[in-house]
Design a protein around this motif. Structure first.
Motif, PDB file in Angstrom:
ATOM      1  N   GLU A 180      -2.768   5.225 -41.630  1.00 52.20           N
ATOM      2  CA  GLU A 180      -2.906   3.927 -42.282  1.00 52.20           C
ATOM      3  C   GLU A 180      -4.374   3.538 -42.408  1.00 52.20           C
ATOM      4  O   GLU A 180      -5.224   4.047 -41.675  1.00 52.20           O
ATOM      5  CB  GLU A 180      -2.178   2.840 -41.463  1.00 52.20           C
ATOM      6  CG  GLU A 180      -0.699   2.706 -41.760  1.00 52.20           C
ATOM      7  CD  GLU A 180      -0.422   1.902 -43.028  1.00 52.20           C
ATOM      8  OE1 GLU A 180      -1.402   1.445 -43.673  1.00 52.20           O
ATOM      9  OE2 GLU A 180       0.759   1.724 -43.368  1.00 52.20           O
ATOM     10  N   VAL A 186      -1.135  -0.808 -39.859  1.00 55.31           N
ATOM     11  CA  VAL A 186      -1.166  -0.398 -38.454  1.00 55.31           C
ATOM     12  C   VAL A 186      -0.143  -1.190 -37.650  1.00 55.31           C
ATOM     13  O   VAL A 186       0.604  -0.628 -36.840  1.00 55.31           O
ATOM     14  CB  VAL A 186      -2.578  -0.577 -37.862  1.00 55.31           C
ATOM     15  CG1 VAL A 186      -2.551  -0.439 -36.340  1.00 55.31           C
ATOM     16  CG2 VAL A 186      -3.542   0.447 -38.457  1.00 55.31           C
ATOM     17  N   GLU A 190       2.951   0.516 -35.599  1.00 54.00           N
ATOM     18  CA  GLU A 190       3.021   0.357 -34.146  1.00 54.00           C
ATOM     19  C   GLU A 190       4.279  -0.383 -33.731  1.00 54.00           C
ATOM     20  O   GLU A 190       4.882  -0.070 -32.698  1.00 54.00           O
ATOM     21  CB  GLU A 190       1.767  -0.348 -33.640  1.00 54.00           C
ATOM     22  CG  GLU A 190       0.530   0.536 -33.755  1.00 54.00           C
ATOM     23  CD  GLU A 190      -0.744  -0.092 -33.251  1.00 54.00           C
ATOM     24  OE1 GLU A 190      -1.703   0.648 -32.983  1.00 54.00           O
ATOM     25  OE2 GLU A 190      -0.798  -1.343 -33.119  1.00 54.00           O
ATOM     26  N   HIS A 195       2.781   6.661 -33.324  1.00 49.68           N
ATOM     27  CA  HIS A 195       1.358   6.782 -33.006  1.00 49.68           C
ATOM     28  C   HIS A 195       0.602   6.664 -34.317  1.00 49.68           C
ATOM     29  O   HIS A 195       0.968   7.282 -35.309  1.00 49.68           O
ATOM     30  CB  HIS A 195       1.045   8.118 -32.332  1.00 49.68           C
ATOM     31  CG  HIS A 195      -0.337   8.161 -31.742  1.00 49.68           C
ATOM     32  ND1 HIS A 195      -0.574   8.378 -30.404  1.00 49.68           N
ATOM     33  CD2 HIS A 195      -1.549   7.971 -32.305  1.00 49.68           C
ATOM     34  CE1 HIS A 195      -1.885   8.327 -30.176  1.00 49.68           C
ATOM     35  NE2 HIS A 195      -2.489   8.093 -31.336  1.00 49.68           N
ATOM     36  N   VAL A 196      -0.459   5.859 -34.316  1.00 49.29           N
ATOM     37  CA  VAL A 196      -1.181   5.574 -35.548  1.00 49.29           C
ATOM     38  C   VAL A 196      -2.549   6.237 -35.576  1.00 49.29           C
ATOM     39  O   VAL A 196      -3.288   6.203 -34.594  1.00 49.29           O
ATOM     40  CB  VAL A 196      -1.355   4.050 -35.738  1.00 49.29           C
ATOM     41  CG1 VAL A 196      -2.158   3.756 -37.003  1.00 49.29           C
ATOM     42  CG2 VAL A 196       0.005   3.368 -35.818  1.00 49.29           C
ATOM     43  N   ALA A 198      -5.726   5.489 -37.675  1.00 47.22           N
ATOM     44  CA  ALA A 198      -6.297   4.494 -38.583  1.00 47.22           C
ATOM     45  C   ALA A 198      -7.562   5.047 -39.222  1.00 47.22           C
ATOM     46  O   ALA A 198      -8.444   5.544 -38.537  1.00 47.22           O
ATOM     47  CB  ALA A 198      -6.606   3.202 -37.837  1.00 47.22           C
ATOM     48  N   ILE A 205     -11.037  -1.519 -37.865  1.00 56.19           N
ATOM     49  CA  ILE A 205      -9.857  -1.468 -37.003  1.00 56.19           C
ATOM     50  C   ILE A 205     -10.301  -0.865 -35.681  1.00 56.19           C
ATOM     51  O   ILE A 205     -10.955   0.177 -35.661  1.00 56.19           O
ATOM     52  CB  ILE A 205      -8.741  -0.607 -37.621  1.00 56.19           C
ATOM     53  CG1 ILE A 205      -8.271  -1.213 -38.963  1.00 56.19           C
ATOM     54  CG2 ILE A 205      -7.553  -0.480 -36.665  1.00 56.19           C
ATOM     55  CD1 ILE A 205      -7.297  -0.334 -39.728  1.00 56.19           C
ATOM     56  N   PRO A 207      -9.829   0.905 -31.897  1.00 62.34           N
ATOM     57  CA  PRO A 207      -8.909   1.817 -31.214  1.00 62.34           C
ATOM     58  C   PRO A 207      -8.051   1.040 -30.216  1.00 62.34           C
ATOM     59  O   PRO A 207      -8.439  -0.033 -29.760  1.00 62.34           O
ATOM     60  CB  PRO A 207      -9.840   2.795 -30.493  1.00 62.34           C
ATOM     61  CG  PRO A 207     -11.179   2.637 -31.142  1.00 62.34           C
ATOM     62  CD  PRO A 207     -11.241   1.217 -31.611  1.00 62.34           C
ATOM     63  N   ARG A 210      -2.210   4.433 -28.175  1.00 68.26           N
ATOM     64  CA  ARG A 210      -1.460   5.120 -29.229  1.00 68.26           C
ATOM     65  C   ARG A 210      -1.981   4.777 -30.620  1.00 68.26           C
ATOM     66  O   ARG A 210      -1.249   4.804 -31.597  1.00 68.26           O
ATOM     67  CB  ARG A 210       0.043   4.824 -29.116  1.00 68.26           C
ATOM     68  CG  ARG A 210       0.664   5.513 -27.907  1.00 68.26           C
ATOM     69  CD  ARG A 210       2.141   5.199 -27.730  1.00 68.26           C
ATOM     70  NE  ARG A 210       2.952   5.524 -28.897  1.00 68.26           N
ATOM     71  CZ  ARG A 210       3.356   6.744 -29.223  1.00 68.26           C
ATOM     72  NH1 ARG A 210       3.008   7.785 -28.476  1.00 68.26           N
ATOM     73  NH2 ARG A 210       4.096   6.957 -30.293  1.00 68.26           N
ATOM     74  N   ARG A 211      -3.283   4.472 -30.697  1.00 70.83           N
ATOM     75  CA  ARG A 211      -3.945   4.235 -31.985  1.00 70.83           C
ATOM     76  C   ARG A 211      -5.303   4.921 -31.951  1.00 70.83           C
ATOM     77  O   ARG A 211      -6.173   4.581 -31.159  1.00 70.83           O
ATOM     78  CB  ARG A 211      -4.145   2.759 -32.254  1.00 70.83           C
ATOM     79  CG  ARG A 211      -4.816   2.470 -33.611  1.00 70.83           C
ATOM     80  CD  ARG A 211      -5.363   1.061 -33.677  1.00 70.83           C
ATOM     81  NE  ARG A 211      -4.366   0.062 -33.322  1.00 70.83           N
ATOM     82  CZ  ARG A 211      -4.665  -1.211 -33.040  1.00 70.83           C
ATOM     83  NH1 ARG A 211      -5.927  -1.621 -33.038  1.00 70.83           N
ATOM     84  NH2 ARG A 211      -3.708  -2.054 -32.717  1.00 70.83           N
ATOM     85  N   THR A 212      -5.465   5.907 -32.824  1.00 69.53           N
ATOM     86  CA  THR A 212      -6.701   6.666 -32.904  1.00 69.53           C
ATOM     87  C   THR A 212      -7.406   6.307 -34.209  1.00 69.53           C
ATOM     88  O   THR A 212      -6.783   6.291 -35.269  1.00 69.53           O
ATOM     89  CB  THR A 212      -6.409   8.177 -32.879  1.00 69.53           C
ATOM     90  OG1 THR A 212      -5.636   8.488 -31.717  1.00 69.53           O
ATOM     91  CG2 THR A 212      -7.691   8.985 -32.862  1.00 69.53           C
ATOM     92  N   VAL A 213      -8.676   5.979 -34.118  1.00 69.10           N
ATOM     93  CA  VAL A 213      -9.441   5.581 -35.305  1.00 69.10           C
ATOM     94  C   VAL A 213     -10.401   6.699 -35.699  1.00 69.10           C
ATOM     95  O   VAL A 213     -11.142   7.216 -34.852  1.00 69.10           O
ATOM     96  CB  VAL A 213     -10.230   4.277 -35.049  1.00 69.10           C
ATOM     97  CG1 VAL A 213     -11.012   3.872 -36.298  1.00 69.10           C
ATOM     98  CG2 VAL A 213      -9.275   3.152 -34.647  1.00 69.10           C
TER      99      VAL A 213
END
Length: 233
Positions: A180, A186, A190, A195-196, A198, A205, A207, A210-213
């Protein structure tokens, strides 16, 4: 008779596998987030209103009903939501008909997902008429399933479109990676439990769990996406 089904929470190689990749469209696979804002500016200019550039961050990434509704209220324009939606979709279709730039790394990533036979869905807040036009450039064969914003009762930031995609694909949202570019998308992914990854397009956005930028799709490949599935807790 014994069973090979692992107990809940048990980590196995199969259980930790990446089951599907779900991708946003505008600003993620195609460089079109700016197109929407340009069209909104143009349409409202025709209605005699000037859009404040600060509103761009408010309308990015969400469903047209939200962004168009916000702009009508903010400007006081004498137009209904259905009328404005038609004008915006017409203007956007005209632009992508002339030029549709893919995001760097998008074509390579889609081809790689296909080679590895990883189920892939396109999940967008854009309307079906727009998605079908964009698919002619992205290649409809790259997607097992596609979800449009006007095909679900509640689109992003609600989890509904991502839950619909995972249900249709028969996969566990927890074992899916979502790509996304906006906070709205995002939030939807979520909320669905995915798991996102970004790749911010317009607004930053941060981090999170479970969110990796990342800064570009060029940093995303199948090995990278599979590695995310080890981050289960």
């Amino acid at each position: 008779m014994t069973t090979t089904v692992p107990a809940p929470g048990t980590r196995t190689a199969e259980g930790a596998a990446l089951q599907a990749v779900l991708l946003d469209m505008d600003g993620t696979l195609v460089d079109t987030e700016g197109f929407w804002w340009d069209v909104e500016v143009e349409v409202f200019a025709g209605l005699g209103h000037v859009l404040d550039d600060s509103w761009r961050h408010v309308v990015v990434g969400g469903p047209m009903t939200r962004s168009a509704g916000f702009l009508i209220e903010a400007t006081g324009a004498d137009i209904t939501l259905p009328e404005l939606s038609v004008l915006l979709n017409d203007g956007f279709e005209d632009r992508i008909g002339r030029h549709l730039p893919l995001m760097p790394g998008a074509a390579r990533l889609l081809a790689e997902l296909a080679v590895h036979e990883i189920p892939t869905a396109l999940v967008s807040a854009s309307h079906r008429r727009i998605i079908d036009r964009v698919l002619t450039s992205l290649g409809p064969q790259h997607f097992t399933f596609t979800v449009a914003g006007d095909e679900v009762p509640r689109t992003k930031p609600h989890p509904d479109p991502y839950l619909l995609a995972t249900t249709r694909l028969g996969v566990d949202p927890v074992r899916c990676a979502v790509v996304e570019d906006t906070a709205t998308g995002v939030a939807a992914a979520e909320a669905a439990g995915c798991h996102v990854v970004a790749v911010p397009s317009v607004a930053p956005i941060a981090p999170a769990h479970r969110r990796t930028v990342v800064s570009s799709l060029e940093q995303v490949d199948v090995t990278f996406l599979r590695s995310l599935m080890t981050e289960m807790h």
